[in-house]
Design a protein around this motif. Structure first.
Motif, PDB file in Angstrom:
ATOM      1  N   SER A  49       0.712  -1.358   0.015  1.00  0.00           N
ATOM      2  CA  SER A  49      -0.094   0.045   0.248  1.00  0.00           C
ATOM      3  C   SER A  49       0.771   1.163   0.100  1.00  0.00           C
ATOM      4  O   SER A  49       2.352   1.166   0.098  1.00  0.00           O
ATOM      5  CB  SER A  49      -0.944   0.124   1.499  1.00  0.00           C
ATOM      6  N   GLN A  50       0.232   2.378   0.083  1.00  0.00           N
ATOM      7  CA  GLN A  50       1.018   3.624  -0.056  1.00  0.00           C
ATOM      8  C   GLN A  50       1.878   3.749   1.073  1.00  0.00           C
ATOM      9  O   GLN A  50       2.993   4.001   1.203  1.00  0.00           O
ATOM     10  CB  GLN A  50       0.324   4.824   0.015  1.00  0.00           C
ATOM     11  N   HIS A  51       1.212   3.121   2.566  1.00  0.00           N
ATOM     12  CA  HIS A  51       2.008   3.021   3.608  1.00  0.00           C
ATOM     13  C   HIS A  51       3.287   2.336   3.423  1.00  0.00           C
ATOM     14  O   HIS A  51       4.478   2.564   4.091  1.00  0.00           O
ATOM     15  CB  HIS A  51       1.325   2.635   4.703  1.00  0.00           C
ATOM     16  N   GLN A  52       2.983   1.182   2.957  1.00  0.00           N
ATOM     17  CA  GLN A  52       4.323   0.336   2.785  1.00  0.00           C
ATOM     18  C   GLN A  52       5.451   0.597   1.871  1.00  0.00           C
ATOM     19  O   GLN A  52       6.333   0.561   2.080  1.00  0.00           O
ATOM     20  CB  GLN A  52       3.862  -1.004   2.314  1.00  0.00           C
ATOM     21  N   THR A  53       4.947   1.465   0.938  1.00  0.00           N
ATOM     22  CA  THR A  53       5.864   2.117  -0.083  1.00  0.00           C
ATOM     23  C   THR A  53       7.022   2.960   0.814  1.00  0.00           C
ATOM     24  O   THR A  53       8.123   3.193   0.549  1.00  0.00           O
ATOM     25  CB  THR A  53       5.350   3.081  -1.117  1.00  0.00           C
ATOM     26  N   LEU A  54       6.568   3.602   1.876  1.00  0.00           N
ATOM     27  CA  LEU A  54       7.291   4.529   2.706  1.00  0.00           C
ATOM     28  C   LEU A  54       8.471   3.482   3.594  1.00  0.00           C
ATOM     29  O   LEU A  54       9.266   4.157   3.799  1.00  0.00           O
ATOM     30  CB  LEU A  54       6.408   5.099   4.068  1.00  0.00           C
ATOM     31  N   GLN A  55       8.284   2.345   3.295  1.00  0.00           N
ATOM     32  CA  GLN A  55       9.130   1.321   4.062  1.00  0.00           C
ATOM     33  C   GLN A  55      10.614   1.379   3.272  1.00  0.00           C
ATOM     34  O   GLN A  55      11.635   1.022   3.805  1.00  0.00           O
ATOM     35  CB  GLN A  55       8.824  -0.088   4.135  1.00  0.00           C
ATOM     36  N   LEU A  56      10.488   2.038   1.982  1.00  0.00           N
ATOM     37  CA  LEU A  56      11.495   2.059   1.346  1.00  0.00           C
ATOM     38  C   LEU A  56      12.815   2.959   1.950  1.00  0.00           C
ATOM     39  O   LEU A  56      13.692   2.498   1.875  1.00  0.00           O
ATOM     40  CB  LEU A  56      11.315   2.619   0.045  1.00  0.00           C
ATOM     41  N   ALA A  57      12.106   3.774   2.496  1.00  0.00           N
ATOM     42  CA  ALA A  57      13.253   4.855   3.428  1.00  0.00           C
ATOM     43  C   ALA A  57      13.773   4.350   4.602  1.00  0.00           C
ATOM     44  O   ALA A  57      14.543   5.017   5.314  1.00  0.00           O
ATOM     45  CB  ALA A  57      12.705   6.157   3.487  1.00  0.00           C
ATOM     46  N   GLU A  58      13.238   3.126   5.025  1.00  0.00           N
ATOM     47  CA  GLU A  58      13.583   2.730   6.374  1.00  0.00           C
ATOM     48  C   GLU A  58      14.787   1.600   6.420  1.00  0.00           C
ATOM     49  O   GLU A  58      14.704   0.860   5.521  1.00  0.00           O
ATOM     50  CB  GLU A  58      12.284   2.021   7.089  1.00  0.00           C
ATOM     51  N   ASN A  59      15.690   1.962   7.439  1.00  0.00           N
ATOM     52  CA  ASN A  59      16.991   1.129   7.395  1.00  0.00           C
ATOM     53  C   ASN A  59      16.661  -0.511   7.453  1.00  0.00           C
ATOM     54  O   ASN A  59      17.317  -1.162   6.862  1.00  0.00           O
ATOM     55  CB  ASN A  59      17.875   1.733   8.508  1.00  0.00           C
ATOM     56  N   ASP A  60      15.538  -0.655   8.236  1.00  0.00           N
ATOM     57  CA  ASP A  60      15.534  -2.157   8.480  1.00  0.00           C
ATOM     58  C   ASP A  60      15.139  -2.781   6.991  1.00  0.00           C
ATOM     59  O   ASP A  60      15.594  -3.745   6.784  1.00  0.00           O
ATOM     60  CB  ASP A  60      14.280  -2.197   9.534  1.00  0.00           C
ATOM     61  N   PHE A  61      14.323  -2.212   6.401  1.00  0.00           N
ATOM     62  CA  PHE A  61      13.648  -2.625   5.237  1.00  0.00           C
ATOM     63  C   PHE A  61      14.724  -2.651   4.069  1.00  0.00           C
ATOM     64  O   PHE A  61      15.039  -4.036   3.544  1.00  0.00           O
ATOM     65  CB  PHE A  61      12.443  -1.858   4.637  1.00  0.00           C
ATOM     66  N   GLN A  62      15.711  -1.654   4.064  1.00  0.00           N
ATOM     67  CA  GLN A  62      16.839  -1.784   3.184  1.00  0.00           C
ATOM     68  C   GLN A  62      17.683  -2.868   3.430  1.00  0.00           C
ATOM     69  O   GLN A  62      18.354  -3.358   2.590  1.00  0.00           O
ATOM     70  CB  GLN A  62      17.468  -0.294   3.220  1.00  0.00           C
TER      71      GLN A  62
END
Length: 551
Positions: free
Chosen positions: A128-141
């Motif tokens: 979702s749009q919210h999950q797209t913001l994970q792209l900027a999170e260190n853990d996800f990267q």
């Protein structure tokens, strides 16, 4: 994979039962038809908070049930840890009662929302749009990089060692806190302990001293009674011993006249011996009994000390004082030994830190090695999606502290155009660019690890034409190894699906219902034609739709 979904009494849905297959599934429908309702119901299955306002009929409970095939997800340990029955076909049910209470079940066992949410994370990944913001999170990267670097086993080892390291840290902190507090109390506890040790505590000491005090305090009366007793036994005229001596003589003579008198004589002889012994003992006691003011004072002091200690420590018995003495002894000893305990624990912590650093360095080396590959794959995939000049700058540097993913600080920067400055993804990338980057990353991840069912919620928003066609190709490619859903408004994407469902509204009397049905091939042609040209479907739109489906 998600096998089936059943929804009752939720929002505009009265009753919905739908079965799903593996591969690429498309979900379409007009804006407001209820696709968000479908996602909301699915969210409840995945552990989202319930809302009483979502009940269609507030007098009845809402029931949402889903069946998942989970054999490939390696979740047996999760079920065992949470005391749940493991089934390859797992049933998850969520109920919202008219009272507002919510209940959740996994294979008919009641569970908390936390357990349900953690299981849901392993079953469906809803973009979702919210999950797209994970792209900027260190853990996800880091998760993306670790998937490519195949760091799973190393990370499990690191996490296990980190748990041990953190346990030692807590133990050391406890010792340091104890030392800080104990130092303040140490002198006082030592003083209390010395008082109790000087008192020479033992069971019965008070009774013993009280008896001794009574004797010393009444020595004159005791001597008087001893003297009187001795005189009664030894008076030359009428003393008991004198009379007993005469009786003894008489009984001796009687004893010569038969056995029955001999027995009597023996008894009298025995009494005489006992009385004579008593006389001797009275004489000894009389000689010893004398006033001793110093000893009396000493005994009195000891007793008073014990009475004061009992009062001071709030104890009623010597046993309680002994217990207090032992506790104080342990505290004083622990305080005196805590310094060596701290040094020992610090040495233990340093050893564990060395081991953690070894694993963290190995994780970092593998990450650094794979970064060029990730940057290349991202650039190549984004080039196909109309972002030919997009580049990434990824760097890993040692961090100061450990975390669950190692000991690294990640710099993950993005530039959309040539000559542009690199910046944080969420600051320099547009919404459409973020969606394409997320799709690209998900597709790369799918090559390296077993992802759960993927549901893309209008990830193609903001793109059209050839780009949307390429996005459809990427999702279609992902669906070869996993179950993929795409909620879309674009016919180019919708045509890529193997299965196609339509969400729509239908009025029944004065009530509007949200429904969902699987489209036949001809129905798909009509749906795609509408998506291409609107409600008034033209022959050219139909022809274009067939062309899209025949790919």
């Amino acid at each position: 994979m998600l096998n089936s979904l059943s929804i009752q009494n939720y929002a505009l849905i009265d009753q919905l039962n739908v079965n799903f297959d593996n591969g690429f599934t498309i979900i379409t429908g007009e804006t407001g038809a209820g696709k968000s309702i479908l996602l909301g119901g699915l969210g409840l299955i995945l552990g989202k908070r319930a809302d009483l306002s979502s009940l269609r009929d507030e007098t009845k409970k809402c029931i949402i049930e889903a069946i998942f095939e989970i054999e490939k997800y390696h979740l047996k340990d999760f079920f065992e840890e949470n005391d749940l029955d493991y089934e390859a076909r797992t049933i998850i049910r969520r109920e919202i009662l008219p009272s507002g209470k919510s209940r959740a079940f996994i294979n008919d066992s009641p569970v908390t929302l936390d357990v349900l949410s953690r299981l849901g994370d392993n079953l469906i990944d809803i973009h979702s749009q919210h999950q797209t913001l994970q792209l900027a999170e260190n853990d996800f990267q880091l998760k993306v990089i670790d998937a490519l670097a195949d760091n799973r086993k190393l990370l499990l080892s690191f996490e296990s060692k980190l748990t041990g390291y953190q346990k030692i840290q807590r133990e050391l902190k406890k010792l340091l806190d104890f030392q800080q507090n104990a130092i303040k109390e140490h002198d006082y506890n030592t003083h209390l302990l010395e008082e109790l040790e000087k008192a020479t505590l033992k069971e019965g000491i008070i009774e013993e001293l009280e008896e001794q005090y009574e004797q010393l305090n009444n020595v004159e009366s005791i001597v008087e009674h001893l003297s009187k007793g001795y005189q009664l036994l030894n008076d030359e005229q009428v003393g008991v011993i004198t009379l007993m001596a005469e009786l003894k003589l008489v009984s001796s003579k009687l004893g010569t006249f038969g056995s029955q008198f001999e027995s009597l004589n023996e008894r009298i002889q025995s009494v005489f011996i006992e009385i004579d012994d008593i006389s001797s003992e009275l004489e000894v006691f009389q000689e010893k009994a004398e006033a001793n003011p110093n000893l009396l004072e000493e005994v009195n002091t000891k007793l008073q000390t014990l009475y004061d200690l009992q009062k001071k420590h709030g104890s009623s018995t010597i046993s309680e004082l002994i217990e207090i003495r032992e506790v104080l002894s342990e505290k004083v000893s622990a305080t005196e030994n805590v310094e060596s305990d701290i040094k020992k624990k610090e040495k233990e912590l340093a050893t564990e830190e060395q081991e953690l650093n070894k694993v963290a360095i190995e994780i970092r080396k593998r990450r650094e090695k794979i970064i060029p590959t990730l940057q290349k794959q991202l650039s190549e995939s984004l080039s196909q999606l109309g972002m030919g000049n997009a580049t990434f700058k990824i760097e890993i540097n040692p961090a100061k502290t450990f975390n669950t993913q190692g000991k690294d600080e990640l710099i993950f920067l993005f530039a959309a155009n040539k000559g542009s400055n690199y910046g944080d993804l969420k600051k320099v990338a547009s919404g459409g660019e973020l969606s394409r980057i997320m799709l690209t990353i998900k597709s790369i991840l799918a090559r390296y690890e077993q992802l759960p069912t993927m549901m893309f919620d209008e990830i193609d928003t903001g793109v059209s034409g050839e780009i949307s066609n390429k996005m459809g190709d990427i999702m279609q490619s992902m669906s070869k190894t996993m179950q993929v859903f795409s909620i879309t408004h674009l016919p180019q994407v919708a045509s890529k699906g193997v299965h196609h469902f339509k969400v729509y509204k239908e009025d029944e009397g004065a009530v509007t219902h949200t429904k969902m049905k699987k489209l036949t091939k001809e129905e798909r042609v009509s749906e795609l034609a509408e998506m291409l040209g609107g409600k008034d479907v033209s022959d050219s739109a139909l022809a274009h739709a067939r062309q899209l489906l025949n790919g």
